[in-house]
Design a protein around this motif. Structure first.
Motif, PDB file in Angstrom:
ATOM      1  N   ASN A 101      -9.188  -5.599  63.417  1.00  0.00           N
ATOM      2  CA  ASN A 101      -8.784  -4.437  64.206  1.00  0.00           C
ATOM      3  C   ASN A 101      -7.379  -4.712  64.754  1.00  0.00           C
ATOM      4  OD1 ASN A 101      -9.162  -6.157  66.411  1.00  0.00           O
ATOM      5  ND2 ASN A 101     -11.167  -5.306  66.921  1.00  0.00           N
ATOM      6  N   VAL A 102      -6.981  -4.005  65.810  1.00  0.00           N
ATOM      7  CA  VAL A 102      -5.608  -4.161  66.316  1.00  0.00           C
ATOM      8  C   VAL A 102      -5.579  -4.710  67.743  1.00  0.00           C
ATOM      9  CG1 VAL A 102      -4.639  -2.421  64.782  1.00  0.00           C
ATOM     10  CG2 VAL A 102      -5.563  -1.717  66.998  1.00  0.00           C
ATOM     11  N   TYR A 103      -6.638  -5.405  68.134  1.00  0.00           N
ATOM     12  CA  TYR A 103      -6.695  -5.966  69.488  1.00  0.00           C
ATOM     13  C   TYR A 103      -5.545  -6.918  69.776  1.00  0.00           C
ATOM     14  CZ  TYR A 103     -11.614  -4.443  70.175  1.00  0.00           C
ATOM     15  OH  TYR A 103     -12.772  -3.731  70.327  1.00  0.00           O
ATOM     16  N   MET A 104      -5.060  -7.627  68.758  1.00  0.00           N
ATOM     17  CA  MET A 104      -4.056  -8.679  68.976  1.00  0.00           C
ATOM     18  C   MET A 104      -2.730  -8.162  69.521  1.00  0.00           C
ATOM     19  SD  MET A 104      -4.204  -7.539  65.722  1.00  0.00           S
ATOM     20  CE  MET A 104      -5.352  -8.653  64.946  1.00  0.00           C
ATOM     21  N   TYR A 105      -2.443  -6.875  69.328  1.00  0.00           N
ATOM     22  CA  TYR A 105      -1.177  -6.329  69.810  1.00  0.00           C
ATOM     23  C   TYR A 105      -1.174  -6.101  71.322  1.00  0.00           C
ATOM     24  CZ  TYR A 105      -0.582  -5.068  64.849  1.00  0.00           C
ATOM     25  OH  TYR A 105      -0.484  -5.083  63.480  1.00  0.00           O
ATOM     26  N   GLY A 106      -2.360  -5.966  71.919  1.00  0.00           N
ATOM     27  CA  GLY A 106      -2.423  -5.629  73.330  1.00  0.00           C
ATOM     28  C   GLY A 106      -2.068  -4.169  73.544  1.00  0.00           C
ATOM     29  N   GLN A 107      -1.729  -3.820  74.773  1.00  0.00           N
ATOM     30  CA  GLN A 107      -1.376  -2.434  75.088  1.00  0.00           C
ATOM     31  C   GLN A 107       0.048  -2.157  74.615  1.00  0.00           C
ATOM     32  OE1 GLN A 107      -2.505  -1.185  79.001  1.00  0.00           O
ATOM     33  NE2 GLN A 107      -1.219   0.635  78.961  1.00  0.00           N
TER      34      GLN A 107
END
Length: 304
Positions: A101-107
């Motif tokens: 998923n894209v959790y690693m980018y943060g907000q």
């Protein structure tokens, strides 16, 4: 042989695409059980056991990593969980395609693209960043042929444990109220499960796909309200939307561990959450299923 870890909705989507292409498929899960076509084999393995994982991957040519430990146990289990799959792929000399998923980018302010730094401050975001960095390091060292396909919150046939899974669609097909997290008037990218599965297979087939991450095809972001209103309209009912914030999640978390773990990720639903997948579509010529068509297919498959 194509080996798929995980018999959940994404693993099944990958399987359907491979079967349509006439490819041999073996699926792996902790239970060793799944409803699949007769040509597909399903085997049991505990991925937390490295030797067992390596043995089940023997003779694999391409491995699809679509499995994960329970959401509330990511911090302690996900890294060793995936490390055992990595070890098995290396031992077999197989290519590895990892669903992320894209959790690693943060907000992120603005749309998310593959060139962003990993700035997550959440526990699960940091886990995702560590796992992705590990995969890229192995590729750069020439140890593992690996590529990553990243999707957003997904929906579609047999999707249950998602913010837009069956718990959202079941009340909609009955014309009852549904509940969503966060602010429904913020834009949000949603991934159709069949597009995600097809994209992972496409990545596996192109040498230049390896050594990096790709955002799988998504239709244009809409507000969650627009997404749900479309679903109600296609189901033949007026929209009836209820919202749930941190307070309700905390109460639910007293009884449901996954709900408690969702609190730190709530920012994704309280702000615009837009993923740019144009790079994938431009390189591989695969576009997302139009949102209305994808929602219609989901409604048709929803069992009440």
């Amino acid at each position: 042989m194509n080996v798929i870890f995980g018999t959940g909705p994404l693993g099944m989507a990958v399987m359907r695409e491979l079967v349509a292409l006439g490819e041999p498929v073996k699926m792996v899960s902790l239970s060793g059980k799944a409803t699949v076509p007769s040509a597909v084999s399903v085997k049991q393995a505990n991925v937390m056991n490295e030797d067992e994982t390596k043995a089940i991957m023997k003779h694999a040519k391409v491995v699809f990593q679509c499995a994960q430990p329970p959401y509330q146990k990511w911090h302690e289990l996900f890294l060793p969980f995936q490390e055992h799959i990595i070890s098995g792929a290396i031992a077999a000399g197989a290519k590895l395609v990892v669903a992320e998923n894209v959790y690693m980018y943060g907000q992120v302010n603005g749309s998310m693209h593959e060139g962003l730094p990993y700035t997550a401050v959440t526990k699960k975001g940091k886990v995702r960043a560590d796992m992705s960095n590990r995969l890229l390091q192995l590729y750069q060292e020439g140890i593992l042929q690996v590529t990553m396909g990243r999707g957003a919150d997904f929906f579609g046939p047999n999707v249950h444990h998602s913010s837009v899974g069956s718990r959202l669609f079941k009340p909609i097909v009955k014309g009852k109220a549904c509940t969503v997290m966060g602010n429904p008037d913020k834009k949000h990218t949603y991934t159709f499960i069949d597009d995600f599965g097809k994209a992972l297979v496409v990545l596996s087939q192109h040498e230049d796909a390896y050594g990096r991450a790709w955002h799988v095809p998504n239709d244009a972001a809409v507000t969650t309200r627009e997404f749900i209103e479309t679903a109600y309209r296609l189901a033949g009912f007026p929209a009836n939307i209820q919202t749930m914030g941190k307070a309700m999640l905390r109460i639910g978390g007293l009884f449901i561990p996954a709900a408690r773990e969702s609190i730190e990720m709530l920012y994704q639903f309280e702000n615009d959450f837009i993923i740019d997948s144009s790079l994938f579509s431009e390189r591989f010529g695969l576009k997302a299923t139009p949102l209305e068509e994808a929602i219609a297919k989901t409604l048709e498959s929803t069992v009440v």
